[in-house]
Design a protein around this motif. Sequence first.
Motif, PDB file in Angstrom:
ATOM      1  N   UNK A  67      41.468  35.412  37.796  1.00  0.00           N
ATOM      2  CA  UNK A  67      40.447  34.546  38.387  1.00  0.00           C
ATOM      3  C   UNK A  67      39.433  34.168  37.300  1.00  0.00           C
ATOM      4  N   UNK A  68      38.552  33.218  37.575  1.00  0.00           N
ATOM      5  CA  UNK A  68      37.549  32.861  36.552  1.00  0.00           C
ATOM      6  C   UNK A  68      36.591  34.012  36.229  1.00  0.00           C
ATOM      7  N   UNK A  69      36.569  35.065  37.050  1.00  0.00           N
ATOM      8  CA  UNK A  69      35.669  36.184  36.791  1.00  0.00           C
ATOM      9  C   UNK A  69      36.404  37.227  35.958  1.00  0.00           C
ATOM     10  N   UNK A  70      35.739  37.699  34.928  1.00  0.00           N
ATOM     11  CA  UNK A  70      36.380  38.714  34.095  1.00  0.00           C
ATOM     12  C   UNK A  70      36.315  40.075  34.786  1.00  0.00           C
ATOM     13  N   UNK A  71      37.349  40.901  34.599  1.00  0.00           N
ATOM     14  CA  UNK A  71      37.340  42.207  35.263  1.00  0.00           C
ATOM     15  C   UNK A  71      36.191  43.092  34.794  1.00  0.00           C
TER      16      UNK A  71
ATOM     17  N   UNK B 273      41.987  40.658  39.060  1.00  0.00           N
ATOM     18  CA  UNK B 273      40.763  39.935  38.813  1.00  0.00           C
ATOM     19  C   UNK B 273      40.838  39.102  37.539  1.00  0.00           C
TER      20      UNK B 273
END
Lengths: 257, 303
Positions: A105-109, A102
């Motif tokens: 991706x642009x989303x933080x874990x 994750x």
Amino acid sequence: MTATLSATGQARRPAAAVLRTEIRLFLREPGALFWVMVFPTVLLTVLGLIPSFREDQEDLGGRSVIDLYVPVAVLLAMIMAGLQAMPPVLTAYRERGILRRMSTTPVRPSALLTAQIVLHGAASLCSAALVLAVGRGAFGVRLPGQIPGYALSLVLAVACVLALGATVCALSRTSRIATAVGSVAYLVMMFTAGVWVPVQTMPGLLRRIVECTPLGAASQALDQAARGDWPGWSHLAVVVVWTAVLGAASTRLFRWE
Amino acid sequence: MPIIEVNALRKSYGGRLVVDEVGFGVEEGEIFGILGPNGAGKTTTVECVEGLRVPDSGTVRVAGLDPVADRHRVTRLLGAQLQESELQPKLTVREALELYSAFYPEPADWRRLAERLGLDTHLTRRFAKLSGGQKQRLSIALALIGNPRVVVLDELTTGLDPRARRDTWRLIEEVRASGVTVLLVTHFMEEAQRLCDRVAVIDKGRVVALDTPAGLIGRSSGSTVISFTPSEPLQDTGALARLPGAVSVSVDERDGRVTVHGDDDTADAVISLLAARRVTARHLRVLETTLDDAFLDLTEQDA
């Protein structure tokens, strides 16, 4: 204006998608569903079926055993969610490289951790509502007299148990260790929540020690609110301090891989 | 300007230097391979490109951005397929594709992607129930789902059967044809030879060669291999060794098969020599050495 709206919409969409996915996955775990959502109510029901537990008793201040067990079952739901269900899931996400995946991706874990915490918090509150409803409906346990005080105590207790669960994840390198550490913490928490002996009936010194633990304090706060009093500030403060300490510890110690 | 620039990159773990002054540039639209033996520092290098690791020193730029400092912008234009990364076991293929689509501002159409990767018939299957090849293809789909300009694929075809491997190679060629730059980590020579425009060979944390696959092969001495079984034993292999361009001559003791390493001239000369001696060359093969040989040549030098 439009730009601002779409920007926030953009930021919210991934978090909502992560939460939706985690809820779906939670619903696919029959074990976790049973222990978190059903077991606390089952326990209350079993105790409620014993006739003498429904009778008001002099030495309990004119209340019945089942009255004392409603807050216990409520806390049990939180313990199941925060200490039994959540830590193995989060550590497995780390072990399997799901958090790492994750972070490309642009989303933080951290969105995944937040979703897990929100999910387990919400699940334990739903379970608590079920306990209160069955207690009221089946065994005539009065609903909490001091509702805002009860709600506040519930929310603080949930936050504290989740912070404890997060600390277990932070300290455990593998999901097997998390399960083991979680189980030990879980037994201790069950005791301090009053599963075996309600905190209110513990002998003096033991009770004072238990009142310094997060769930012992939460148990007292819930019990006071149930009786219609505003929960004691000292009990609420104990829960808040534990939450702050555990929350800080888990954030500092959490390893992403 | 190269879309990926790596300069004097160094990274060590616990005092052990894993990446030592690695540098290369990848042009837009290129398939660039990173080749090297296990533990050579390939994965660490691309992890620095992906922003998963912070370099000890040196610089990494993706489209002019620093993958660590500009993480948010880099993740929008770079898709990554990581080695050994899994998904939630009970997540279905469709849910994974939908979830990851939601992460990007302008995602690709996940249905088309699933179709191209042969996942469209497994959309309701849970991740834990997928075969190794299906997991790998899903992982590639997730790397491409954000419509990236650059895609980093680490050990892309490990665990795939030969047919799935060839299908995947075709897919990568299509991806490149659509203008995406591909950074490919592999230890399969065949894969690098087939796909890559240029290859950096990394050994013990250093770039030991950077060239086109053909260039790497051409570099190694004795790049043409002539082998045959003579109709009668050759008395004198020295004559073969003295032929123009010949590097080495060996005779297999079991079946008398002769192998000569040299160049194109050597091949002609071997034929003439045999004709002059009225020896027939049975099962004659003239082969180019593969990237395999070139790779062994390059990575053995300092072993």
